[in-house]
Design an enzyme around this catalytic site. Structure first.
Site, PDB file in Angstrom:
ATOM      1  N   GLY A  50       0.819  -1.199   0.000  1.00 29.44           N
ATOM      2  CA  GLY A  50       0.000   0.000   0.000  1.00 29.44           C
ATOM      3  C   GLY A  50       0.851   1.245   0.000  1.00 29.44           C
ATOM      4  N   GLY A 126      -8.261  -6.224   4.287  1.00 28.11           N
ATOM      5  CA  GLY A 126      -9.340  -7.076   3.776  1.00 28.11           C
ATOM      6  C   GLY A 126     -10.598  -6.284   3.498  1.00 28.11           C
TER       7      GLY A 126
END
Ligand code: AMP
Length: 488
Positions: A50, A126
């Protein structure tokens, strides 16, 4: 909340994102001096998970503070800024938002919530597929949501009286959620690590000195010199505090395992051990298998760097065709995959890779990459190889065609943007202008794993492991209208 305790950047745009999940990196520390520095290093080796935002929260003398912002870890924490955070307990997060519309500051994690009994911090990887449903219910009872992420739902559950009063508060909050979650959760004196019963996303624990460390990927442990202990089991909640470490089971254990195979195909770093497998070795075996499934006469095998490196090595070894460097990658171009417009994506993709005319001129070239999603990048790669003089271009892809969106945390666009949802392999080959195209078969994809049913391959076969009763396979409603900006 004391504004000094949580420092973030302002961004006025704010929506409840249509697919609010994240493919993120987590790192947590309990019982190690200078936790923030260790978390920084642990996140640094997981930056590939990320790049839109980063944050660290630590607890010092019973007080939780958080620093976070948009951008790479080194941008959010320049010149040792992490050392402003004291304490031997903390969690951190690097964020990959799944919407193309750009990063939003208030969604950067860890998320912080002040409950009546103290402050909590949470970091999530998630997609929680029933978050929208739960959010509505809580809003109807008066809850005010401050971010556009599904992760915030967890803080609201922790704060709700029926959960707060339970001795199994954190477990019950997890059990209310459906979908993919690996969580690191922190109260002022305790660290929790939880993984959903399907085990979609990875989460591992290790030892560092006398303390405990937690990460999405094992490569983070190598970086900080920690010793890998084990995975957090699917459906397990691990609690660490001054009394030691304890493990409990969440109630939905037995739901059936659904490890995200795309973690192995693309997302995780090759040196990590994910779901018990070394990522590089599995990718090499995919390349070998591709060479068996789609042999072709050619002069050289080249990888699309870096995503195709391991599989190309496997293809070259198995076929006996020399491995060559056909592309040079410019490491200073950012992530092209999430750029919003087709043209912008394509032009950035062009800047990212250059073909090597000296290597490919006059040659029959086999190009190996991990996946084709929209098809934008691979089409341009075939073109630049031809411009550089390649005589033939044969594409080999180390996963099956991505034909279905992901609702559990991998950033796959809507079906109409996925090239394989509407085109056959032959149509894709023509679109790419390739001489041949071969995708790894589903059986090849699962061949390295003893229990083949324990993997989620919904993006390839459309068989979603979480069915109705959990937000219509997790498809969330249209985004809410923008809410007011959040300045933490
Ligand atoms: P495209 O087919 O143009 O959409 O790009 C596919 C390429 O992007 C693949 O070869 C991968 O290297 C990379 N990729 C695949 N899935 C993702 C994802 N969810 N996020 C970021 N990059 C990805």
């Amino acid at each position: 909340m004391d504004p000094q305790d949580q420092i973030g950047e302002k961004n006025s745009a704010s929506v409840y994102e249509d697919r609010p999940g994240e493919e993120c990196g987590l790192f947590g520390v309990f019982g190690c001096p200078d936790a923030a520095r260790i978390i920084y290093d642990g996140l640094f080796s997981q930056q590939h998970r990320g790049q839109e935002g980063a944050g660290i929260a630590t607890s010092d003398s019973g007080k939780i503070r958080c620093l976070k912002g948009l951008g790479l870890l080194s941008q959010v924490f320049p010149s040792n800024r992490a050392s402003e955070l004291k304490g031997n307990l903390g969690i951190g997060h690097v964020r990959y938002s799944t919407t193309g519309g750009g990063a939003i500051a208030h969604n950067v994690q860890p998320l912080i919530g002040d409950c009546v009994d103290g402050r909590w911090a949470v970091a999530h990887n998630g997609n929680i597929v029933n978050a929208h449903e739960l959010r509505r219910l809580h809003q109807e009872s008066g809850a005010l949501f401050q971010t556009g992420t599904d992760s915030e739902m967890f803080l609201h559950l922790l704060a709700a009286p029926e959960y707060r009063k339970s001795p199994k508060r954190v477990a019950h909050a997890c059990e209310a959620l459906c979908g993919a979650y690996s969580f690191l959760i922190m109260s002022r004196d305790r660290l929790y690590a939880a993984r959903d019963p399907h085990g979609f996303k990875p989460l591992v624990m290790g030892r560092l000195g006398g303390g405990w460390v937690f990460a999405s990927e094992t490569c983070a442990f190598t970086q900080i010199g920690a010793e890998y202990e084990r995975e957090i089991e699917p459906g397990e909640l691990v609690t660490v505090d001054s009394g030691g470490i304890a493990s409990t089971r969440l109630s939905r254990v037995g739901a059936g395992l659904s490890h995200c195979v795309f973690e192995i195909v693309y997302f995780s770093r090759p040196d990590s051990r994910v779901f018990g497998h070394n990522v590089h070795q599995v990718r090499v075996s995919y390349g070998e298998r591709l060479a068996e499934e789609y042999p072709v006469e050619a002069d050289i095998v080249v990888a699309v760097p870096d995503s195709g490196n391991s599989a190309a090595l496997g293809y070259a070894r198995k076929s006996g065709i020399p491995y060559e460097m056909g592309f040079i990658r410019n490491h200073y171009v950012g992530r092209t995959f999430i750029m919003p417009g087709h043209e912008e994506r394509a032009s950035q993709a062009d800047k990212k890779l250059a073909a090597m005319p000296e290597t490919v001129r006059g040659k029959r070239v086999i190009v190996v990459d991990d996946s084709i999603v929209r098809g934008t990048t691979m089409r341009r790669r075939v073109r630049i190889l031809r411009e550089a003089g390649a005589r033939q271009v044969h594409l080999r892809i180390s996963c099956p065609p991505v034909a279905h969106p992901c609702y559990y945390g991998i950033d796959f666009p809507t079906p109409d943007e996925l090239i394989a949802s509407s085109k056959s392999v032959e149509e894709i080959r023509k679109y790419m202008d390739a001489d041949s195209l071969g995708y790894l078969s589903v059986s090849g994809l699962l061949s390295p794993f003893a229990d083949k049913r324990s993997y989620c391959i919904a993006c390839f076969d459309g068989a979603y492991p979480i069915e109705t009763g959990c937000g219509d396979k997790g498809i969330l409603d249209e985004p809410e209208e923008p809410t007011a900006g959040y300045d933490p």
